[in-house]
Design a protein around this motif. Structure first.
Motif, mmCIF file in Angstrom:
data_model
loop_
_atom_site.group_PDB
_atom_site.id
_atom_site.type_symbol
_atom_site.label_atom_id
_atom_site.label_comp_id
_atom_site.label_asym_id
_atom_site.label_seq_id
_atom_site.Cartn_x
_atom_site.Cartn_y
_atom_site.Cartn_z
ATOM 1 N N GLY A 34 2.205 4.248 15.506
ATOM 2 C CA GLY A 34 1.785 5.319 14.609
ATOM 3 C C GLY A 34 1.839 4.953 13.142
ATOM 4 N N TYR A 35 2.338 3.773 12.831
ATOM 5 C CA TYR A 35 2.499 3.343 11.447
ATOM 6 C C TYR A 35 1.599 2.150 11.132
ATOM 7 N N MET A 36 1.387 1.933 9.824
ATOM 8 C CA MET A 36 0.744 0.705 9.362
ATOM 9 C C MET A 36 1.531 0.162 8.175
ATOM 10 N N LEU A 37 1.422 -1.136 7.970
ATOM 11 C CA LEU A 37 2.108 -1.800 6.867
ATOM 12 C C LEU A 37 1.143 -1.948 5.703
ATOM 13 N N VAL A 38 1.597 -1.578 4.514
ATOM 14 C CA VAL A 38 0.744 -1.689 3.334
ATOM 15 C C VAL A 38 1.426 -2.543 2.276
ATOM 16 N N LYS A 39 0.625 -3.209 1.480
ATOM 17 C CA LYS A 39 1.083 -3.871 0.268
ATOM 18 C C LYS A 39 0.979 -2.844 -0.851
ATOM 19 N N VAL A 40 2.097 -2.498 -1.445
ATOM 20 C CA VAL A 40 2.131 -1.432 -2.443
ATOM 21 C C VAL A 40 1.675 -1.972 -3.802
ATOM 22 N N GLU A 41 0.728 -1.292 -4.414
ATOM 23 C CA GLU A 41 0.225 -1.683 -5.728
ATOM 24 C C GLU A 41 0.781 -0.811 -6.849
ATOM 25 N N ALA A 42 0.928 0.496 -6.582
ATOM 26 C CA ALA A 42 1.433 1.426 -7.604
ATOM 27 C C ALA A 42 2.271 2.499 -6.932
ATOM 28 N N ILE A 43 3.267 3.003 -7.673
ATOM 29 C CA ILE A 43 4.128 4.072 -7.177
ATOM 30 C C ILE A 43 4.218 5.166 -8.231
ATOM 31 N N ALA A 44 4.587 6.372 -7.816
ATOM 32 C CA ALA A 44 4.755 7.492 -8.744
ATOM 33 C C ALA A 44 6.045 8.222 -8.416
ATOM 34 N N LEU A 45 6.666 8.803 -9.450
ATOM 35 C CA LEU A 45 7.978 9.427 -9.303
ATOM 36 C C LEU A 45 7.875 10.927 -9.061
ATOM 37 N N ASN A 46 8.851 11.438 -8.304
ATOM 38 C CA ASN A 46 9.011 12.871 -8.042
ATOM 39 C C ASN A 46 10.473 13.244 -8.208
#
Length: 359
Positions: A34-46
């Motif tokens: 049910g999951y996939m692996l991604v290469k993260v390019e950008a993140i945002a804060l909460n």
């Protein structure tokens, strides 16, 4: 797309209460069904990110933080129903700092993500903007449109009656999305924010704007302006005076009005139907929240798939959009971002960091 995936990565980890550090030897997560692996390019804060780090983290933790990301698909696990391929640009919601799973967050070079609630990012939209989408859109979906929320008309089947809704805290990130979705739903939007944000909130589509700093008097003015006819309030702050102001704004007619919050709160009126949702239920898995077990809600996962499919279309068409505030430092800069959020120095801004900027 063929990419060699390393064994370890840089990640922002929580090691206990108020103990957050960047490491360079975190294991790259496995990709379960049910999951996939991604290469993260950008993140945002909460706010939930720093609250987990400060209030929920326990001694002995080594948990990856972060709920919002945008990146590129690397590999896919089994049991995925939505169409994704390696190389796709994607964004979506992640259960960062999950008590049961130290590898669940996305503030890292690589992340595992629940595939069916992720969405494609068109080529004309930057990773930085796409990283602003997940938590705000997910919160608005659950709080305003789900059976556990206000159950408002969906944007693809808008109201023909211009039903009035109050968006309290319209200049927060969640509020920015709430106003945009409400207008697409054909609703008459009444908003609260500070006076300096009136213009920006009107530009999003708000029909009337009031200054929350007037306290309960703000609520009374809303009730007067709506002819005692306000039936819905969505509270994007759920702290301080927000409950009292919403209570004063909603119609005085008993057992008619509905109020939705982001947190479990004590609403001052017993004649108003209240609700709140926890965003993490969209993953469809059991988790622990403030020491309490929250059972899996498959129905929230199914709702999430429909909600994100619609949002994907609206985002691609430019009918809703986010506004990133890009900061330097990558993962190293996040702790400073947390401090600014805690100190109230962040309002309409959605703080975004590029993973590639991490030293």
């Amino acid at each position: 797309m063929s990419t060699t995936i390393p064994k370890t990565m840089k990640a922002l980890k929580s090691f206990g209460p108020k103990d957050v550090r960047v490491v360079d030897d975190a294991p790259v997560p496995e990709c379960p069904p049910g999951y996939m692996l991604v290469k993260v390019e950008a993140i945002a804060l909460n706010p939930t990110d720093w609250k987990h780090a400060d209030l929920l983290a326990q001694p002995g933790y080594h948990h990856t933080l972060g709920c919002d990301y945008a990146g590129v698909v690397l590999s896919l696990g089994p049991s995925i129903t939505k169409s994704f391929n390696p190389g796709d640009r994607v964004s979506g919601y992640v259960h960062g700092s999950k008590h049961e799973d130290p590898s669940a967050g996305c503030f890292a070079q690589y992340a595992k993500v629940k595939a069916d609630i992720q969405i494609h990012v068109p080529d004309h939209i930057t990773f930085e903007e796409a990283a602003t989408w997940p938590t705000g859109i997910n919160t608005v979906g659950q709080g305003m449109y789900s059976p556990d929320g206000l159950e408002l008309p969906w944007p693809d089947a808008p109201s023909k009656e211009a039903t009035k809704v109050l968006i309290y805290g319209a200049s927060t990130n969640t509020g920015v999305w709430a106003v945009q979705f409400a207008k697409l739903s054909g609703l008459y939007v009444i908003a609260t924010c500070s006076e300096r944000n009136f213009g920006a909130v009107r530009a999003l589509g708000a029909d009337e704007v009031f200054d929350y700093r007037d306290g309960v008097e703000c609520g009374r003015r809303v009730r007067e302006a709506t002819g005692d006819g306000l039936g819905y309030a969505f509270d994007c702050v759920s702290e301080g005076d927000s409950m009292a102001i919403c209570a004063a704004a909603l119609t005085s007619k008993p057992n008619v009005a509905r109020y939705g919050a982001l947190l479990p709160v004590e609403f001052p009126r017993s004649d108003v139907k209240t609700s709140f949702t926890i965003g993490y239920t969209v993953i469809g898995e059991e988790f622990t929240f403030f020491g309490n077990k929250v059972p899996a809600k498959p129905e929230d996962f199914e709702f999430g798939k429909k909600w994100w499919a619609l949002s994907e279309k609206l985002l691609a068409e430019g009918k809703i959009k986010g506004e990133p505030t890009i900061r330097e430092g990558g993962l190293n800069g996040v702790v400073k971002g947390f401090e600014d959020m805690k100190a109230g120095r962040v309002s309409r801004q959605k703080l975004v960091y590029r993973i590639g900027d991490t030293s």
